[in-house]
Design a protein around this motif. Structure first.
Motif, short mmCIF file in Angstrom:
data_model
loop_
_atom_site.label_atom_id
_atom_site.label_comp_id
_atom_site.label_asym_id
_atom_site.label_seq_id
_atom_site.Cartn_x
_atom_site.Cartn_y
_atom_site.Cartn_z
N GLN A 29 0.59 -0.97 0.19
CA GLN A 29 -0.86 -0.03 0.29
C GLN A 29 0.84 1.21 -0.13
O GLN A 29 0.86 2.11 -0.17
CB GLN A 29 -1.14 0.24 1.15
N MET A 30 1.64 1.02 1.03
CA MET A 30 3.05 2.09 1.22
C MET A 30 3.37 2.75 -0.43
O MET A 30 3.43 4.02 -1.09
CB MET A 30 3.01 2.45 2.35
N SER A 31 4.38 1.35 -1.38
CA SER A 31 4.10 1.93 -2.14
C SER A 31 3.72 2.59 -3.13
O SER A 31 3.85 2.86 -4.13
CB SER A 31 5.49 0.48 -2.83
N MET A 32 2.45 1.65 -3.34
CA MET A 32 0.98 2.33 -4.14
C MET A 32 1.02 3.93 -4.02
O MET A 32 0.98 4.89 -4.74
CB MET A 32 0.50 1.88 -4.50
N LEU A 33 0.68 4.05 -2.96
CA LEU A 33 1.15 5.38 -2.53
C LEU A 33 1.69 6.52 -3.22
O LEU A 33 1.96 7.43 -3.52
CB LEU A 33 0.60 5.64 -0.68
N ILE A 34 2.92 5.73 -2.66
CA ILE A 34 4.20 6.13 -3.25
C ILE A 34 4.49 6.74 -4.92
O ILE A 34 4.82 7.76 -5.58
CB ILE A 34 5.66 5.67 -2.52
N GLU A 35 4.77 5.57 -5.34
CA GLU A 35 4.24 5.23 -6.68
C GLU A 35 3.08 6.75 -7.33
O GLU A 35 2.89 7.18 -8.66
CB GLU A 35 3.78 4.20 -7.47
N GLN A 36 2.13 6.51 -6.62
CA GLN A 36 0.49 7.34 -7.16
C GLN A 36 1.06 8.62 -6.97
O GLN A 36 0.93 9.64 -8.02
CB GLN A 36 -0.21 6.79 -6.17
N GLU A 37 1.87 9.54 -5.95
CA GLU A 37 2.42 11.03 -5.38
C GLU A 37 3.13 11.41 -6.51
O GLU A 37 3.37 12.50 -7.33
CB GLU A 37 3.15 10.71 -4.30
N ILE A 38 4.43 10.08 -6.54
CA ILE A 38 5.26 9.89 -7.69
C ILE A 38 4.38 10.52 -9.73
O ILE A 38 4.18 11.87 -10.82
CB ILE A 38 6.18 8.72 -8.18
N ASN A 39 3.57 9.61 -10.07
CA ASN A 39 2.92 9.89 -10.95
C ASN A 39 1.83 11.58 -11.17
O ASN A 39 1.64 11.61 -11.82
CB ASN A 39 1.64 8.72 -11.13
N ALA A 40 1.85 12.02 -9.28
CA ALA A 40 0.81 13.20 -9.82
C ALA A 40 2.03 14.69 -9.78
O ALA A 40 0.63 15.80 -10.04
CB ALA A 40 0.19 13.31 -8.58
N LEU A 41 2.82 14.16 -9.66
CA LEU A 41 4.10 15.20 -10.93
C LEU A 41 3.52 15.79 -11.86
O LEU A 41 2.82 14.98 -12.21
CB LEU A 41 5.32 14.80 -9.99
N PRO A 42 4.12 16.67 -11.83
CA PRO A 42 3.90 17.40 -13.61
C PRO A 42 4.51 16.67 -14.32
O PRO A 42 5.98 16.01 -13.81
CB PRO A 42 4.48 19.09 -13.19
N PRO A 43 4.57 16.47 -16.11
CA PRO A 43 4.99 15.63 -16.44
C PRO A 43 6.72 15.55 -16.41
O PRO A 43 7.13 14.76 -16.76
CB PRO A 43 4.10 15.55 -17.41
N LYS A 44 7.12 16.95 -16.81
CA LYS A 44 8.52 16.96 -16.83
C LYS A 44 9.07 17.03 -15.37
O LYS A 44 10.52 15.66 -15.79
CB LYS A 44 8.87 18.60 -17.48
N MET A 45 8.53 16.61 -15.04
CA MET A 45 8.89 17.02 -12.99
C MET A 45 8.83 15.32 -12.52
O MET A 45 10.08 14.73 -12.29
CB MET A 45 8.09 17.54 -12.18
N ARG A 46 7.54 14.63 -12.93
CA ARG A 46 7.71 13.25 -12.99
C ARG A 46 9.22 12.66 -13.88
O ARG A 46 9.67 11.95 -13.54
CB ARG A 46 6.44 12.77 -13.87
N GLU A 47 9.23 13.06 -14.89
CA GLU A 47 10.11 12.29 -15.88
C GLU A 47 11.90 12.70 -15.33
O GLU A 47 12.64 11.45 -15.17
CB GLU A 47 10.29 13.25 -17.38
N ILE A 48 12.14 13.81 -14.61
CA ILE A 48 12.98 14.16 -14.25
C ILE A 48 13.25 13.14 -13.24
O ILE A 48 15.08 12.50 -13.05
CB ILE A 48 13.46 15.75 -14.15
N PHE A 49 12.11 13.32 -11.51
CA PHE A 49 12.46 12.65 -10.77
C PHE A 49 13.22 10.88 -11.09
O PHE A 49 13.19 10.49 -10.64
CB PHE A 49 11.48 12.81 -10.12
N ILE A 50 12.10 10.21 -11.93
CA ILE A 50 12.54 8.58 -12.07
C ILE A 50 13.59 8.75 -13.27
O ILE A 50 14.17 7.46 -12.44
CB ILE A 50 11.03 8.48 -13.35
N LEU A 51 14.29 9.85 -13.48
CA LEU A 51 15.29 9.14 -13.97
C LEU A 51 16.18 9.46 -12.74
O LEU A 51 17.53 8.45 -12.78
CB LEU A 51 15.31 9.84 -15.53
N SER A 52 16.32 10.37 -12.14
CA SER A 52 17.46 10.55 -10.94
C SER A 52 17.20 9.66 -10.08
O SER A 52 17.98 9.40 -9.56
CB SER A 52 16.71 11.87 -10.54
#
Length: 194
Positions: free
Chosen positions: A121-144
């Protein structure tokens, strides 16, 4: 009429308090290089040193009325740089602790059976919040954070400046911390003392 370059530091400080833009320009020209060397040595990062000095001089102009007109201008500027460097270190320490705790949580995939559901559940919540980031920010965060790419590698891959990448990662961490900080803390606390 004297040229601004011939004015003493205290004369320039006095003129600055009166809103004299040419005095401000002279102060900038007189101190920027020395302050940059000082800041970049301490931070070991030229881009961060440039950002710091940009903020310092912007603040100097905004708060020009607070400068002691007969005070030690160089001492005032060096103290301001030192304080800003300490703020950078303090902020970086907090950020690194948060990232480490977040990464530790994400990386743990073997826990007792009764914890598996909560972790999922926690992992899903984290993923959900990461996916809620603005698209470019999300892409940069995932790469990082997920692909462990450096700011330079991400900048090259996406055609951005390193500073933009660094800023986007910091903003993403701030957003995630505000949304997940308490939940992550409670979960880690529970695991530590179980």
């Amino acid at each position: 009429m004297r040229i601004y370059g011939s004015y003493s530091d205290s004369e320039l400080a006095f003129l600055l308090t009166k809103g004299d833009e040419l005095a401000f320009t002279e102060i900038y020209n007189r101190f920027y290089a020395l302050l940059f060397i000082h800041a970049s040595k301490r931070l070991n990062d030229e881009e961060e040193a440039k950002d710091l000095l940009h903020q310092l001089f912007e603040s100097l102009w905004v708060k020009r009325m607070q400068v002691a007109p007969d005070g030690n201008l160089s001492g005032y500027l060096y103290a301001a740089v030192r304080n800003r460097i300490l703020d950078v270190f303090a902020h970086s320490k907090v950020e690194n602790k948060y990232v480490a705790s977040l990464q530790d949580y994400i990386d743990q995939d073997h826990v007792q059976t009764d914890h598996l559901v909560r972790e999922k559940q926690m992992s899903m919540l984290i993923e959900q919040e990461i996916n809620a980031l603005p698209p470019k920010m999300r892409e940069i965060f995932i790469l990082s954070r997920k692909e462990n790419k450096s700011h330079k590698e991400i900048a090259i891959q996406l055609g951005l400046s390193e500073l933009t990448v660094k800023t986007q990662v910091k903003k993403a961490l701030k957003i995630l911390k505000s949304r997940l900080g308490l939940v992550i803390y409670v979960t880690l606390l529970f695991k530590t003392y179980r």
